[in-house]
Design an enzyme around this catalytic site. Structure first.
Site, PDB file in Angstrom:
ATOM      1  N   HIS A 144      58.316  -2.751 -60.625  1.00  0.00           N
ATOM      2  CA  HIS A 144      56.868  -2.496 -60.635  1.00  0.00           C
ATOM      3  C   HIS A 144      56.304  -2.580 -59.227  1.00  0.00           C
ATOM      4  O   HIS A 144      56.943  -3.089 -58.308  1.00  0.00           O
ATOM      5  CB  HIS A 144      56.131  -3.447 -61.601  1.00  0.00           C
ATOM      6  N   CYS A 175      53.720  -7.716 -53.066  1.00  0.00           N
ATOM      7  CA  CYS A 175      53.914  -7.043 -54.363  1.00  0.00           C
ATOM      8  C   CYS A 175      53.219  -5.682 -54.401  1.00  0.00           C
ATOM      9  O   CYS A 175      53.396  -4.920 -55.351  1.00  0.00           O
ATOM     10  CB  CYS A 175      53.409  -7.917 -55.508  1.00  0.00           C
ATOM     11  N   HIS A 214      59.318  -3.212 -56.410  1.00  0.00           N
ATOM     12  CA  HIS A 214      60.431  -4.176 -56.403  1.00  0.00           C
ATOM     13  C   HIS A 214      60.783  -4.477 -57.846  1.00  0.00           C
ATOM     14  O   HIS A 214      60.015  -4.165 -58.755  1.00  0.00           O
ATOM     15  CB  HIS A 214      60.038  -5.457 -55.656  1.00  0.00           C
ATOM     16  N   HIS A 232      62.517  -6.941 -61.142  1.00  0.00           N
ATOM     17  CA  HIS A 232      62.713  -8.282 -61.703  1.00  0.00           C
ATOM     18  C   HIS A 232      63.729  -8.220 -62.829  1.00  0.00           C
ATOM     19  O   HIS A 232      63.789  -7.222 -63.565  1.00  0.00           O
ATOM     20  CB  HIS A 232      61.405  -8.838 -62.281  1.00  0.00           C
ATOM     21  N   ASP A 292      63.571  -1.495 -70.374  1.00  0.00           N
ATOM     22  CA  ASP A 292      64.746  -1.832 -69.562  1.00  0.00           C
ATOM     23  C   ASP A 292      65.088  -0.708 -68.590  1.00  0.00           C
ATOM     24  O   ASP A 292      65.171   0.463 -68.974  1.00  0.00           O
ATOM     25  CB  ASP A 292      65.943  -2.123 -70.482  1.00  0.00           C
ATOM     26  N   HIS A 293      65.272  -1.079 -67.329  1.00  0.00           N
ATOM     27  CA  HIS A 293      65.603  -0.145 -66.250  1.00  0.00           C
ATOM     28  C   HIS A 293      64.566   0.961 -66.086  1.00  0.00           C
ATOM     29  O   HIS A 293      64.901   2.102 -65.741  1.00  0.00           O
ATOM     30  CB  HIS A 293      67.023   0.423 -66.420  1.00  0.00           C
ATOM     31  N   GLU A 308      59.381 -14.160 -65.112  1.00  0.00           N
ATOM     32  CA  GLU A 308      59.491 -13.111 -64.102  1.00  0.00           C
ATOM     33  C   GLU A 308      60.534 -13.509 -63.059  1.00  0.00           C
ATOM     34  O   GLU A 308      61.313 -12.685 -62.588  1.00  0.00           O
ATOM     35  CB  GLU A 308      58.130 -12.920 -63.444  1.00  0.00           C
TER      36      GLU A 308
END
Ligand code: NI
Length: 140
Positions: free
Chosen positions: A15, A34, A40, A42, A80-81, A124
């Site tokens: 995100h 951020c 980046h 998580h 996911d991904h 996170e």
């Protein structure tokens, strides 16, 4: 007799924290690194807690396989991904982990009918996590 069941799931997503409602300078001030244009990632740890009466026949609150199948299909497949900023869920909301946590709560609350949803917790990083347990019940 009521019991609680918590289950953990893992997914990874990227995100960038950036609000269209703020200038670039405000965004940088608010979100710091951020707000990096390239985003980046998580490795999120999702914890879902449901509760209900322990069924006399099965001895369970609900079947873990049913909860797993629901979370896999409705949550993990969706996030996911993925780059969260590119998803429709976050077209009008900054993909902070607070907002992601609330979104996952809504999905489970609306779609999983086999037990009562108590809360969604989203880690996170090792150092921070968020929880959402729904809007407060209106006072009578
Ligand atoms: Ni982040």
């Amino acid at each position: 007799m009521k019991a609680h069941l918590s289950r953990r799931y893992l997914f990874s997503a990227s995100h960038r924290l950036h609000s269209d409602g703020m200038s670039d300078a405000e965004n940088r001030d608010t979100y710091g690194k951020c707000n990096n244009p390239f985003g980046h990632g998580h490795n999120y740890v999702l914890e879902v807690t449901v509760s209900g009466r322990v069924d006399e026949k099965t001895g369970m609150v609900c079947n873990l396989a049913d909860l797993d199948a629901f979370i896999e299909k409705e949550v993990l497949t969706r996030y996911d991904h993925e780059n969260l900023n590119c998803l429709r869920d976050f077209a009008h909301h900054v993909p902070t982990t607070e907002n992601l946590c609330m979104r996952i709560y809504e999905i489970v609350k609306r779609g999983f009918g086999l037990a009562h949803l108590d809360k969604v917790r989203l880690e996170e990083t090792m150092m921070n996590s968020f929880e959402y347990a729904g809007a407060a019940e209106p006072q009578r």
